[in-house]
Write a protein that holds these residues in place. Structure first.
Motif, PDB file in Angstrom:
ATOM      1  N   MET A  20       0.822  -1.178   0.000  1.00  0.00           N
ATOM      2  CA  MET A  20       0.000   0.000   0.000  1.00  0.00           C
ATOM      3  C   MET A  20       0.871   1.248   0.000  1.00  0.00           C
ATOM      4  SD  MET A  20      -3.340   0.439   2.258  1.00  0.00           S
ATOM      5  CE  MET A  20      -3.893   2.101   2.400  1.00  0.00           C
ATOM      6  N   GLY A  21       2.007   1.228  -0.664  1.00  0.00           N
ATOM      7  CA  GLY A  21       2.903   2.367  -0.702  1.00  0.00           C
ATOM      8  C   GLY A  21       2.454   3.425  -1.687  1.00  0.00           C
ATOM      9  N   CYS A  22       3.026   4.590  -1.599  1.00  0.00           N
ATOM     10  CA  CYS A  22       2.818   5.697  -2.538  1.00  0.00           C
ATOM     11  C   CYS A  22       1.380   6.199  -2.574  1.00  0.00           C
ATOM     12  CB  CYS A  22       3.255   5.313  -3.946  1.00  0.00           C
ATOM     13  SG  CYS A  22       4.985   4.926  -4.039  1.00  0.00           S
ATOM     14  N   GLY A  23       0.641   6.018  -1.517  1.00  0.00           N
ATOM     15  CA  GLY A  23      -0.706   6.547  -1.469  1.00  0.00           C
ATOM     16  C   GLY A  23      -1.715   5.779  -2.287  1.00  0.00           C
ATOM     17  N   ARG A  24      -1.345   4.596  -2.799  1.00  0.00           N
ATOM     18  CA  ARG A  24      -2.297   3.781  -3.559  1.00  0.00           C
ATOM     19  C   ARG A  24      -3.348   3.244  -2.611  1.00  0.00           C
ATOM     20  NH1 ARG A  24       2.642   1.741  -6.067  1.00  0.00           N
ATOM     21  NH2 ARG A  24       2.636   0.213  -4.413  1.00  0.00           N
ATOM     22  N   GLN A  26       6.102  -4.350  -2.936  1.00  0.00           N
ATOM     23  CA  GLN A  26       7.089  -4.284  -1.872  1.00  0.00           C
ATOM     24  C   GLN A  26       8.467  -3.916  -2.403  1.00  0.00           C
ATOM     25  OE1 GLN A  26       6.958  -7.897   0.372  1.00  0.00           O
ATOM     26  NE2 GLN A  26       4.883  -7.540   1.053  1.00  0.00           N
ATOM     27  N   CYS A  27       8.513  -3.070  -3.413  1.00  0.00           N
ATOM     28  CA  CYS A  27       9.774  -2.674  -4.044  1.00  0.00           C
ATOM     29  C   CYS A  27      10.764  -2.124  -3.026  1.00  0.00           C
ATOM     30  CB  CYS A  27       9.485  -1.640  -5.127  1.00  0.00           C
ATOM     31  SG  CYS A  27      10.947  -0.884  -5.831  1.00  0.00           S
ATOM     32  N   ILE A  28      10.344  -1.151  -2.219  1.00  0.00           N
ATOM     33  CA  ILE A  28      11.239  -0.542  -1.235  1.00  0.00           C
ATOM     34  C   ILE A  28      11.685  -1.595  -0.224  1.00  0.00           C
ATOM     35  CG2 ILE A  28      11.489   1.268   0.509  1.00  0.00           C
ATOM     36  CD1 ILE A  28      11.203   2.329  -2.355  1.00  0.00           C
ATOM     37  N   CYS A  29      10.758  -2.473   0.189  1.00  0.00           N
ATOM     38  CA  CYS A  29      11.111  -3.555   1.125  1.00  0.00           C
ATOM     39  C   CYS A  29      12.232  -4.409   0.560  1.00  0.00           C
ATOM     40  CB  CYS A  29       9.911  -4.444   1.401  1.00  0.00           C
ATOM     41  SG  CYS A  29       8.531  -3.616   2.157  1.00  0.00           S
ATOM     42  N   ASP A  30      12.112  -4.779  -0.706  1.00  0.00           N
ATOM     43  CA  ASP A  30      13.116  -5.631  -1.339  1.00  0.00           C
ATOM     44  C   ASP A  30      14.469  -4.944  -1.395  1.00  0.00           C
ATOM     45  OD1 ASP A  30      11.188  -7.578  -1.663  1.00  0.00           O
ATOM     46  OD2 ASP A  30      10.777  -7.054  -3.755  1.00  0.00           O
ATOM     47  N   VAL A  31      14.476  -3.657  -1.704  1.00  0.00           N
ATOM     48  CA  VAL A  31      15.743  -2.922  -1.782  1.00  0.00           C
ATOM     49  C   VAL A  31      16.382  -2.813  -0.407  1.00  0.00           C
ATOM     50  CG1 VAL A  31      16.830  -0.722  -2.350  1.00  0.00           C
ATOM     51  CG2 VAL A  31      15.055  -1.631  -3.840  1.00  0.00           C
ATOM     52  N   THR A  53      -5.084  -6.686   2.685  1.00  0.00           N
ATOM     53  CA  THR A  53      -5.016  -8.145   2.677  1.00  0.00           C
ATOM     54  C   THR A  53      -4.562  -8.693   1.340  1.00  0.00           C
ATOM     55  OG1 THR A  53      -7.351  -8.351   2.089  1.00  0.00           O
ATOM     56  CG2 THR A  53      -6.808  -8.363   4.455  1.00  0.00           C
ATOM     57  N   HIS A  54      -4.605  -7.882   0.292  1.00  0.00           N
ATOM     58  CA  HIS A  54      -4.189  -8.327  -1.036  1.00  0.00           C
ATOM     59  C   HIS A  54      -2.823  -7.752  -1.409  1.00  0.00           C
ATOM     60  CE1 HIS A  54      -8.550  -9.031  -1.211  1.00  0.00           C
ATOM     61  NE2 HIS A  54      -8.183 -10.085  -1.908  1.00  0.00           N
ATOM     62  N   SER A  55      -1.937  -7.640  -0.426  1.00  0.00           N
ATOM     63  CA  SER A  55      -0.593  -7.118  -0.663  1.00  0.00           C
ATOM     64  C   SER A  55       0.135  -8.041  -1.631  1.00  0.00           C
ATOM     65  CB  SER A  55       0.166  -7.032   0.657  1.00  0.00           C
ATOM     66  OG  SER A  55       1.458  -6.568   0.425  1.00  0.00           O
ATOM     67  N   LEU A  69       7.913   0.200   5.378  1.00  0.00           N
ATOM     68  CA  LEU A  69       8.545   0.522   4.104  1.00  0.00           C
ATOM     69  C   LEU A  69       7.551   0.640   2.957  1.00  0.00           C
ATOM     70  CD1 LEU A  69      11.713  -1.695   4.498  1.00  0.00           C
ATOM     71  CD2 LEU A  69      11.600   0.804   4.620  1.00  0.00           C
ATOM     72  N   ASN A  70       6.337   0.129   3.137  1.00  0.00           N
ATOM     73  CA  ASN A  70       5.303   0.278   2.113  1.00  0.00           C
ATOM     74  C   ASN A  70       4.837   1.721   1.965  1.00  0.00           C
ATOM     75  OD1 ASN A  70       4.960  -2.410   1.144  1.00  0.00           O
ATOM     76  ND2 ASN A  70       4.031  -2.912   3.106  1.00  0.00           N
ATOM     77  N   CYS A  71       5.203   2.582   2.895  1.00  0.00           N
ATOM     78  CA  CYS A  71       4.750   3.974   2.866  1.00  0.00           C
ATOM     79  C   CYS A  71       5.615   4.867   1.976  1.00  0.00           C
ATOM     80  CB  CYS A  71       4.731   4.539   4.283  1.00  0.00           C
ATOM     81  SG  CYS A  71       3.534   3.726   5.348  1.00  0.00           S
ATOM     82  N   PHE A  72       6.652   4.314   1.350  1.00  0.00           N
ATOM     83  CA  PHE A  72       7.569   5.117   0.548  1.00  0.00           C
ATOM     84  C   PHE A  72       7.485   4.731  -0.917  1.00  0.00           C
ATOM     85  CE2 PHE A  72       9.282   4.703   4.815  1.00  0.00           C
ATOM     86  CZ  PHE A  72       9.289   6.031   5.182  1.00  0.00           C
TER      87      PHE A  72
END
Length: 171
Positions: A1-5, A17-22, A10-12, A153-156
């Motif tokens: 749910m990053g970038c304000g989307r 999770q791009c930022i999470c992976d980096v 529950t459907h992550s 990290l989903n918030c970025f």
């Protein structure tokens, strides 16, 4: 749910999770901290080994410094406790990953920005309310602080790797 989307949490999806992976990759690279050949892209966050980012000749590095960008493109900032009681430069946009847990949460150490002469760089504008982006250009070195934050990290929306440095951080 990053970038304000607006999506159902529950459907992550893995691609969300791009930022999470980096950040997870940065943590792995920091943990390895071994020497290797110089790679082609000097600012790629996935660049291995630690020490190859920006300054490929640096052999001793234990930290990949990075910035996180919010959905409007501004650097995410955090406060840190400064040892100097006379100044007010207690805000930074530079981080070191300390831990990743629960899928996409991370503990980040706030890094103090320093100039080429290892003097503190106050990143705030004149009235102390926002980051002065021009002052980011003065930052050349970093110091470890005792301040850590926990983030989702989903918030970025973006991550920018800045440098590989030796901060003598105990693991």
């Amino acid at each position: 749910m990053g970038c304000g989307r607006i999506e159902d949490i529950t459907h992550s999806k893995k691609e969300d999770q791009c930022i999470c992976d980096v950040v997870r990759a940065i943590k792995d690279i920091q943990d390895q901290a071994v020497s290797d050949e110089c790679p082609a892209c000097p600012t790629n966050c996935f660049l291995e080994p630690l020490g190859g980012l920006v300054s490929p000749s640096r052999n001793r590095a234990d930290t990949r410094v990075f910035m996180l960008l919010t959905k409007d493109g501004t650097p995410f900032k955090a406060f840190f406790r400064d040892n100097d009681v006379c100044d007010h430069d207690c805000v930074s946009v530079f981080f070191r990953v300390e831990d990743i847990f629960d899928g996409c949460c991370a503990t980040l150490r706030v890094l103090e920005p320093l100039d080429a002469h290892r003097k503190e760089v106050d990143l705030l504008n004149e009235d102390g309310t926002k980051i002065n982006l021009r002052k980011l250009c003065k930052v050349r070195n970093f110091d470890s602080t005792g301040s850590c934050i926990t983030v989702d990290l989903n918030c970025f929306c973006a991550i920018e790797c800045v440098a590989d440095v030796f901060l003598d951080v105990c693991e």
